[in-house]
Scaffold this active site. Structure first.
Site, mmCIF file in Angstrom:
data_model
loop_
_atom_site.group_PDB
_atom_site.id
_atom_site.type_symbol
_atom_site.label_atom_id
_atom_site.label_comp_id
_atom_site.label_asym_id
_atom_site.label_seq_id
_atom_site.Cartn_x
_atom_site.Cartn_y
_atom_site.Cartn_z
ATOM 1 N N LYS A 23 31.439 38.236 -31.839
ATOM 2 C CA LYS A 23 30.477 39.356 -31.768
ATOM 3 C C LYS A 23 30.709 40.356 -32.887
ATOM 4 C CE LYS A 23 31.382 42.956 -28.864
ATOM 5 N NZ LYS A 23 31.305 44.289 -29.482
ATOM 6 N N ASN A 24 31.962 40.800 -33.042
ATOM 7 C CA ASN A 24 32.211 41.887 -33.988
ATOM 8 C C ASN A 24 32.147 41.437 -35.446
ATOM 9 O OD1 ASN A 24 32.385 43.643 -31.900
ATOM 10 N ND2 ASN A 24 34.623 43.756 -31.873
ATOM 11 N N ARG A 95 26.898 50.857 -31.246
ATOM 12 C CA ARG A 95 27.462 51.506 -32.429
ATOM 13 C C ARG A 95 27.436 50.631 -33.672
ATOM 14 N NH1 ARG A 95 30.537 55.749 -32.003
ATOM 15 N NH2 ARG A 95 31.442 55.180 -33.974
ATOM 16 N N CYS A 119 31.673 57.453 -27.356
ATOM 17 C CA CYS A 119 31.339 56.510 -26.295
ATOM 18 C C CYS A 119 32.429 56.572 -25.245
ATOM 19 C CB CYS A 119 31.115 55.105 -26.837
ATOM 20 S SG CYS A 119 32.611 54.227 -27.165
ATOM 21 N N ARG A 124 35.255 58.273 -31.440
ATOM 22 C CA ARG A 124 34.707 57.321 -32.415
ATOM 23 C C ARG A 124 33.960 58.024 -33.546
ATOM 24 N NH1 ARG A 124 33.090 51.799 -29.547
ATOM 25 N NH2 ARG A 124 33.817 51.015 -31.550
ATOM 26 N N ILE A 126 32.869 59.188 -37.490
ATOM 27 C CA ILE A 126 32.355 58.404 -38.620
ATOM 28 C C ILE A 126 32.675 59.085 -39.948
ATOM 29 C CG2 ILE A 126 30.467 57.144 -37.465
ATOM 30 C CD1 ILE A 126 28.927 59.746 -38.990
ATOM 31 N N ASP A 127 33.645 60.008 -39.923
ATOM 32 C CA ASP A 127 33.946 60.768 -41.144
ATOM 33 C C ASP A 127 34.398 59.892 -42.313
ATOM 34 O OD1 ASP A 127 36.048 60.408 -39.303
ATOM 35 O OD2 ASP A 127 37.264 61.980 -40.209
ATOM 36 N N ASP A 310 41.313 45.648 -28.309
ATOM 37 C CA ASP A 310 40.291 45.021 -27.457
ATOM 38 C C ASP A 310 40.891 44.082 -26.408
ATOM 39 O OD1 ASP A 310 38.439 46.387 -28.937
ATOM 40 O OD2 ASP A 310 37.932 44.703 -30.231
ATOM 41 N N ARG A 402 27.637 42.241 -22.832
ATOM 42 C CA ARG A 402 27.552 42.641 -24.245
ATOM 43 C C ARG A 402 28.446 41.772 -25.119
ATOM 44 N NH1 ARG A 402 28.242 48.780 -25.508
ATOM 45 N NH2 ARG A 402 27.911 47.811 -27.507
HETATM 46 N N1 EPU Z 1 37.832 56.597 -36.739
HETATM 47 C C1 EPU Z 1 37.783 57.867 -37.278
HETATM 48 N N2 EPU Z 1 36.888 58.107 -38.286
HETATM 49 C C2 EPU Z 1 36.055 57.131 -38.757
HETATM 50 C C3 EPU Z 1 36.115 55.843 -38.203
HETATM 51 C C4 EPU Z 1 37.036 55.592 -37.181
HETATM 52 O O1 EPU Z 1 38.517 58.764 -36.873
HETATM 53 O O2 EPU Z 1 35.245 57.408 -39.663
HETATM 54 C C5 EPU Z 1 38.766 56.341 -35.631
HETATM 55 C C6 EPU Z 1 37.972 55.995 -34.337
HETATM 56 O O3 EPU Z 1 37.598 57.169 -33.654
HETATM 57 C C7 EPU Z 1 38.920 55.117 -33.582
HETATM 58 C C8 EPU Z 1 39.737 54.421 -34.677
HETATM 59 O O4 EPU Z 1 39.523 55.175 -35.888
HETATM 60 O O5 EPU Z 1 39.766 55.911 -32.805
HETATM 61 C C9 EPU Z 1 39.367 52.963 -34.936
HETATM 62 O O6 EPU Z 1 37.999 52.874 -35.258
HETATM 63 P P1 EPU Z 1 37.394 51.688 -36.122
HETATM 64 O O7 EPU Z 1 36.441 52.298 -37.098
HETATM 65 O O8 EPU Z 1 38.488 50.849 -36.654
HETATM 66 O O9 EPU Z 1 36.610 50.860 -35.033
HETATM 67 P P2 EPU Z 1 35.072 50.461 -35.004
HETATM 68 O O10 EPU Z 1 34.675 49.882 -36.307
HETATM 69 O O11 EPU Z 1 34.273 51.586 -34.455
HETATM 70 C C10 EPU Z 1 35.534 47.984 -34.243
HETATM 71 C C11 EPU Z 1 35.122 47.115 -33.105
HETATM 72 C C12 EPU Z 1 35.795 47.583 -31.824
HETATM 73 C C13 EPU Z 1 37.302 47.526 -32.033
HETATM 74 C C14 EPU Z 1 37.697 48.361 -33.266
HETATM 75 C C15 EPU Z 1 39.165 48.291 -33.594
HETATM 76 C C16 EPU Z 1 32.888 46.442 -33.655
HETATM 77 C C17 EPU Z 1 31.459 46.468 -33.335
HETATM 78 N N3 EPU Z 1 33.676 47.180 -32.916
HETATM 79 O O12 EPU Z 1 35.105 49.302 -33.906
HETATM 80 O O13 EPU Z 1 35.424 46.657 -30.798
HETATM 81 O O14 EPU Z 1 37.945 48.046 -30.890
HETATM 82 O O15 EPU Z 1 36.958 47.912 -34.415
HETATM 83 O O16 EPU Z 1 39.557 46.984 -33.793
HETATM 84 O O17 EPU Z 1 33.315 45.745 -34.563
HETATM 85 C C18 EPU Z 1 34.871 45.973 -28.630
HETATM 86 O O18 EPU Z 1 34.514 44.889 -29.109
HETATM 87 O O19 EPU Z 1 34.993 46.162 -27.395
HETATM 88 C C19 EPU Z 1 35.150 47.089 -29.531
HETATM 89 C C20 EPU Z 1 35.176 48.357 -29.125
#
Ligand code: EPU
Length: 440
Positions: A23-24, A95, A119, A124, A126-127, A310, A402
């Site tokens: 999925k991811n 997301r 969420c 989470r 996006i900075d 995860d 999902r």
């Molecule tokens: N973070 C920031 N700033 C940012 C981006 C992230 O502070 O700009 C923080 C987040 O708040 C979080 C941490 O960094 O605490 C990790 O976030 P990351 O960006 O690595 O995760 P993501 O891309 O939002 C993906 C997967 C998640 C998985 C994480 C970590 C997808 C769609 N989602 O999320 O999967 O937990 O990487 O491996 O790829 C799931 O499948 O259940 C799921 C949540």
């Protein structure tokens, strides 16, 4: 109609299981397909609610998308895009759709994408996404709940990420494909899904090296250098890890096929410490079995190659029936222990202390009525229900749907006693009462 699972637990899972596409990974490949002004084809696409949402996002931008769930393939033709706006209704559902930001900016040099918001598992932010795209030359403002990005052109640069964020690495990587010159992402995420995205971008004609390490280099190419491709998504390591957890928790024995064992190294190491037997049968399959005793182990979730967040919740259910005390430390998300309350209702002994959970193993869990609060918390309840004595009812299945393709069929194939039934009037009344209790 809403549905629930009825699971009669306590049966040792036995047999073979085929893992679906990740999925991811696939969601990001779909977003990246927007870079191409032509059609491309992605194979090994799982049939999941999240993939369907991404299909809708791409269609809303003007791409033609043909999603064939029987053939498990998707054809995305982004020759003509009619919009650069991904609306709140769609982005707030999932997301991962935020990844279209990098693709639209790269291809059209403008994008308006709804902010996904926090969420249930954490803030989470996006900075890092914004910082990276700004470093490439985009002007970005946040207005009315949207990220509005514009650039005359994108120019390669070095971007250091304070944390190896998966999503930020992906957005920057995709946007940098059509930038002028080279971009270096330093302290990049190293997850297998990042490597898959890099391989896909290269198959489209991009020039990405270093994916899978902490430094990724993207040498910009011209739009005319990109070309159609047929690409196969990697297997879902989290789905595989969830079934492994279920087999171990029930002290069963099974073969997991269509996986890359190296994607699960940290998990396999913990399983060995737990006393499970793991046999790598061939480059795509492992056999797993577990005797009566599961040892307690400590787990700290970390970015890849560390133990994946995860899989933290499904493994908490296994440790809930292990011998001794385990400590689980969640270092990625602020709020990823939402399964604890429900596991406690099933007889687990888990105390939360900040970002640590102290799990005191009990002899067995007992069936109860429980609700999935998010995707992986739902997976944790599945594992718990499969090893519990008696019947467990799991509601709010849409979370589980999902991320787990045909989960009931796959578990039945391993000998689980699991049914999916429609929610009755009584269930709805009970849920209303439970909601009121939660509010109070
Ligand atoms: N973070 C920031 N700033 C940012 C981006 C992230 O502070 O700009 C923080 C987040 O708040 C979080 C941490 O960094 O605490 C990790 O976030 P990351 O960006 O690595 O995760 P993501 O891309 O939002 C993906 C997967 C998640 C998985 C994480 C970590 C997808 C769609 N989602 O999320 O999967 O937990 O990487 O491996 O790829 C799931 O499948 O259940 C799921 C949540």
């Amino acid at each position: 109609m809403d549905q629930k699972f009825l699971i009669n637990g306590g049966k040792k899972l036995k047999g073979e299981i085929n893992i679906s596409g990740a999925k991811n990974a696939v969601l990001k490949l779909m977003a990246a397909a927007l870079l191409l002004d032509d059609a491309c084809e992605i194979h090994n696409v799982p049939e999941l609610a999240d993939v369907q949402i991404m299909v809708e996002v791409l269609r809303s931008l003007g791409a033609k998308v043909d999603y064939d769930t029987d053939e498990k393939k998707i054809i995305i033709d982004a020759t003509t895009l009619t919009s650069v706006e991904a609306c709140y209704e769609l982005v707030s559902k999932m997301r991962a759709s935020f990844t279209v930001l990098g693709a639209l900016l790269g291809r059209c040099k403008e994008a308006k994408v709804a902010l996904p918001g926090g969420c249930s598992i954490g803030e989470r932010r996006i900075d890092f996404h914004i910082k990276g795209l700004e470093a490439l030359g985009a002007q970005i403002k946040i207005e009315g709940g949207y990220v509005i990005a514009k650039a005359k052109k994108l120019v390669g640069t070095t971007v250091y990420l304070d944390r190896p964020s998966v999503g930020a690495t992906e957005n920057i990587m995709i946007a940098a494909i059509l930038a002028e010159g080279s971009t270096i992402i330093s302290n990049a995420a190293q997850e297998p899904e990042i490597v898959d995205l890099a391989n896909f971008l290269n198959a489209l004609g991009g020039d990405v090296t270093g994916a899978g390490t902490s430094e990724i280099i993207i040498n910009g190419v011209k739009q005319k250098d990109l070309h159609p491709t047929i690409y196969t998504t990697i297997p879902d390591r989290i789905e595989a890890g969830t079934y492994i957890a279920a087999i171990v928790a029930t002290r069963g024995k099974g073969i997991i096929r269509n996986i890359f064992p190296s994607h699960l190294s940290a998990v396999i190491s913990k399983l060995t410490d737990m006393g499970a037997n793991i046999n790598i049968l061939d480059p795509f399959s492992i056999e797993i079995s577990c005797g009566k005793i599961i040892n307690a182990v400590n787990i700290v979730t970390q970015p890849h190659p560390g133990f994946p967040t995860d899989l933290q919740s499904p493994f908490m259910s296994v440790l809930a029936v292990a011998e001794g005390i385990s400590v689980i430390t969640e270092s990625i998300y602020e709020n990823r222990f939402r399964q604890i309350g429900e596991l406690t209702r099933m007889g687990a002994n888990v105390q939360q202390e900040g970002n640590r959970a102290i799990v005191k193993g009990v002899k067995s869990l007992t069936g109860a009525q429980v609700r999935a609060s998010d995707l992986r918390a739902g997976a944790s309840l599945l594992v718990a229900a499969l090893c519990a004595e008696g019947t467990t009812e799991i509601t709010d299945l849409y979370h589980i749907d999902r991320g787990y393709e045909k989960v009931m069929e796959k578990l039945s194939g391993l000998g689980a006693d699991i049914q999916r039934v429609n929610i009755t009037e009584n269930d709805i009344n009970a849920k209303l009462i439970a909601d009121e209790i939660h509010v109070i």
